[in-house]
Design a protein around this motif. Sequence first.
Motif, PDB file in Angstrom:
ATOM      1  N   ILE A   1      41.514  52.118   6.189  1.00  0.00           N
ATOM      2  CA  ILE A   1      41.409  52.038   7.650  1.00  0.00           C
ATOM      3  C   ILE A   1      40.011  52.449   8.111  1.00  0.00           C
ATOM      4  N   THR A   2      39.495  53.518   7.513  1.00  0.00           N
ATOM      5  CA  THR A   2      38.178  54.040   7.909  1.00  0.00           C
ATOM      6  C   THR A   2      37.064  53.044   7.615  1.00  0.00           C
ATOM      7  N   TYR A   3      37.054  52.500   6.406  1.00  0.00           N
ATOM      8  CA  TYR A   3      35.990  51.573   6.021  1.00  0.00           C
ATOM      9  C   TYR A   3      36.161  50.202   6.666  1.00  0.00           C
ATOM     10  N   GLY A   4      37.391  49.830   7.012  1.00  0.00           N
ATOM     11  CA  GLY A   4      37.615  48.522   7.617  1.00  0.00           C
ATOM     12  C   GLY A   4      37.330  48.479   9.106  1.00  0.00           C
ATOM     13  N   ALA A   5      37.358  49.645   9.754  1.00  0.00           N
ATOM     14  CA  ALA A   5      37.161  49.698  11.205  1.00  0.00           C
ATOM     15  C   ALA A   5      35.739  49.293  11.590  1.00  0.00           C
ATOM     16  N   SER A   6      35.630  48.549  12.669  1.00  0.00           N
ATOM     17  CA  SER A   6      34.316  48.112  13.168  1.00  0.00           C
ATOM     18  C   SER A   6      33.590  49.264  13.845  1.00  0.00           C
ATOM     19  N   ARG A   7      32.252  49.204  13.814  1.00  0.00           N
ATOM     20  CA  ARG A   7      31.433  50.204  14.497  1.00  0.00           C
ATOM     21  C   ARG A   7      30.438  49.466  15.389  1.00  0.00           C
ATOM     22  N   PHE A   8      30.929  49.003  16.509  1.00  0.00           N
ATOM     23  CA  PHE A   8      30.067  48.216  17.392  1.00  0.00           C
ATOM     24  C   PHE A   8      29.707  48.967  18.673  1.00  0.00           C
ATOM     25  N   TYR A   9      29.999  50.269  18.723  1.00  0.00           N
ATOM     26  CA  TYR A   9      29.689  51.044  19.926  1.00  0.00           C
ATOM     27  C   TYR A   9      28.195  51.002  20.229  1.00  0.00           C
ATOM     28  N   LYS A  10      27.369  51.046  19.162  1.00  0.00           N
ATOM     29  CA  LYS A  10      25.914  51.071  19.368  1.00  0.00           C
ATOM     30  C   LYS A  10      25.426  49.756  19.973  1.00  0.00           C
ATOM     31  N   LYS A  11      26.032  48.639  19.548  1.00  0.00           N
ATOM     32  CA  LYS A  11      25.642  47.341  20.090  1.00  0.00           C
ATOM     33  C   LYS A  11      25.919  47.286  21.586  1.00  0.00           C
ATOM     34  N   ILE A  12      27.099  47.761  22.000  1.00  0.00           N
ATOM     35  CA  ILE A  12      27.439  47.784  23.423  1.00  0.00           C
ATOM     36  C   ILE A  12      26.516  48.738  24.163  1.00  0.00           C
ATOM     37  N   SER A  13      26.289  49.903  23.570  1.00  0.00           N
ATOM     38  CA  SER A  13      25.410  50.896  24.183  1.00  0.00           C
ATOM     39  C   SER A  13      24.009  50.329  24.411  1.00  0.00           C
ATOM     40  N   ASP A  14      23.491  49.629  23.394  1.00  0.00           N
ATOM     41  CA  ASP A  14      22.153  49.029  23.519  1.00  0.00           C
ATOM     42  C   ASP A  14      22.143  47.932  24.580  1.00  0.00           C
ATOM     43  N   MET A  15      23.216  47.151  24.667  1.00  0.00           N
ATOM     44  CA  MET A  15      23.314  46.106  25.688  1.00  0.00           C
ATOM     45  C   MET A  15      23.264  46.696  27.088  1.00  0.00           C
ATOM     46  N   VAL A  16      23.919  47.847  27.244  1.00  0.00           N
ATOM     47  CA  VAL A  16      23.925  48.519  28.545  1.00  0.00           C
ATOM     48  C   VAL A  16      22.539  49.052  28.872  1.00  0.00           C
TER      49      VAL A  16
ATOM     50  N   PHE B   1      43.457  49.075  13.769  1.00  0.00           N
ATOM     51  CA  PHE B   1      42.162  48.436  14.023  1.00  0.00           C
ATOM     52  C   PHE B   1      41.982  48.140  15.512  1.00  0.00           C
ATOM     53  N   PHE B   2      43.062  47.828  16.209  1.00  0.00           N
ATOM     54  CA  PHE B   2      42.989  47.630  17.664  1.00  0.00           C
ATOM     55  C   PHE B   2      42.592  48.936  18.353  1.00  0.00           C
ATOM     56  N   ILE B   3      43.211  50.041  17.937  1.00  0.00           N
ATOM     57  CA  ILE B   3      42.881  51.352  18.510  1.00  0.00           C
ATOM     58  C   ILE B   3      41.423  51.691  18.230  1.00  0.00           C
ATOM     59  N   SER B   4      40.980  51.406  17.012  1.00  0.00           N
ATOM     60  CA  SER B   4      39.585  51.661  16.650  1.00  0.00           C
ATOM     61  C   SER B   4      38.636  50.870  17.540  1.00  0.00           C
ATOM     62  N   ASN B   5      38.948  49.589  17.779  1.00  0.00           N
ATOM     63  CA  ASN B   5      38.102  48.762  18.643  1.00  0.00           C
ATOM     64  C   ASN B   5      38.051  49.312  20.064  1.00  0.00           C
ATOM     65  N   ALA B   6      39.204  49.750  20.566  1.00  0.00           N
ATOM     66  CA  ALA B   6      39.245  50.309  21.919  1.00  0.00           C
ATOM     67  C   ALA B   6      38.379  51.562  22.017  1.00  0.00           C
ATOM     68  N   ILE B   7      38.419  52.388  20.974  1.00  0.00           N
ATOM     69  CA  ILE B   7      37.586  53.599  20.951  1.00  0.00           C
ATOM     70  C   ILE B   7      36.106  53.229  20.938  1.00  0.00           C
TER      71      ILE B   7
ATOM     72  N   PHE C   1      47.079  52.516  22.357  1.00  0.00           N
ATOM     73  CA  PHE C   1      46.186  51.371  22.543  1.00  0.00           C
ATOM     74  C   PHE C   1      46.152  50.947  24.007  1.00  0.00           C
ATOM     75  N   ALA C   2      47.312  50.942  24.652  1.00  0.00           N
ATOM     76  CA  ALA C   2      47.382  50.557  26.069  1.00  0.00           C
ATOM     77  C   ALA C   2      46.571  51.517  26.932  1.00  0.00           C
ATOM     78  N   VAL C   3      46.689  52.811  26.666  1.00  0.00           N
ATOM     79  CA  VAL C   3      45.937  53.816  27.430  1.00  0.00           C
ATOM     80  C   VAL C   3      44.439  53.635  27.213  1.00  0.00           C
ATOM     81  N   LEU C   4      44.040  53.429  25.960  1.00  0.00           N
ATOM     82  CA  LEU C   4      42.619  53.275  25.640  1.00  0.00           C
ATOM     83  C   LEU C   4      42.031  52.010  26.266  1.00  0.00           C
ATOM     84  N   MET C   5      42.779  50.905  26.229  1.00  0.00           N
ATOM     85  CA  MET C   5      42.271  49.663  26.816  1.00  0.00           C
ATOM     86  C   MET C   5      42.199  49.747  28.338  1.00  0.00           C
ATOM     87  N   LEU C   6      43.164  50.448  28.937  1.00  0.00           N
ATOM     88  CA  LEU C   6      43.098  50.668  30.380  1.00  0.00           C
ATOM     89  C   LEU C   6      41.855  51.478  30.729  1.00  0.00           C
TER      90      LEU C   6
END
Length: 256
Positions: free
Chosen positions: A67-82, A148-154, A233-238
């Motif tokens: 789960i740890t290695y499969g989870a995406s780490r795209f927070y930096k991409k979004i952060s840089d876009m902002v 993985f959905f929860i990870s993406n929301a985070i 997941f619902a709370v995180l996506m909200l």
Amino acid sequence: MKKYFTIFKYSLKMNFTFIYDYLISAISYAVHLMVFNCLWDFILKDGTMYGYDRPTLVWYIVIAEFITYGASRFYKKISDMVKDGTIANLLIKPMNFLVYVWFEQSADILKIAVNAVTAVILGLTMAGPIELTMLQIIFFVIACILSFFISNAIQFIIGLIAFYIEETRSVFFIVQKLQFLLVFVPIEFYGEAIRKVLMIVPTTHMMYAPTLIFTRFDVSTAIASITMQVMMFAVLMLSTILLYRKGVKKINVNGG
């Protein structure tokens, strides 16, 4: 919807160029697992701890690392876009930014597939076969998808925090450390007070449900764990949608 699937297919094609990176990541996965396999082998020997024997505990770590290695780490991409204003350019295009990023990162399914093969090989090599029922496998797959959905929301939330703070890396490190609390040690090993705190932390439900279903399956417990995942997941996506809408308003007010 067709445009989002086009984005997914393009991103998936791009990810094939990084297949060697995924293989190197799988080697890192194997090294971590071998180290902790030796550690728990020394601690447990032929005994048990909180209902876990050595093979079961090794399989727990295999799934948690998967789960740890499969989870995406795209927070930096979004952060840089902002921070660099790229998000403002995307807002004028006929697509939803959150959906665009979600489909783009879904191409990480290739990385997940590589790690899944690695997990099976390592688990069978170090812990031996484990008896699974078809119902257990179905619950396990559902729990992994929700993890993985929860990870993406985070990741969305951490990235969008860039609307309010300059550097989001520190937030990611805090979340990562919370996740690591359950990568190598099951939640049952912690005291009752700590367990109660961990059960309200989103990363716990990333790790807990898949590992619990895989190693200590019970239908009622599995249903309860997956229900908690859906709620989290619902709370995180909200929270993600609220952060995004509030951040976009700041862009509009400040003129992009």
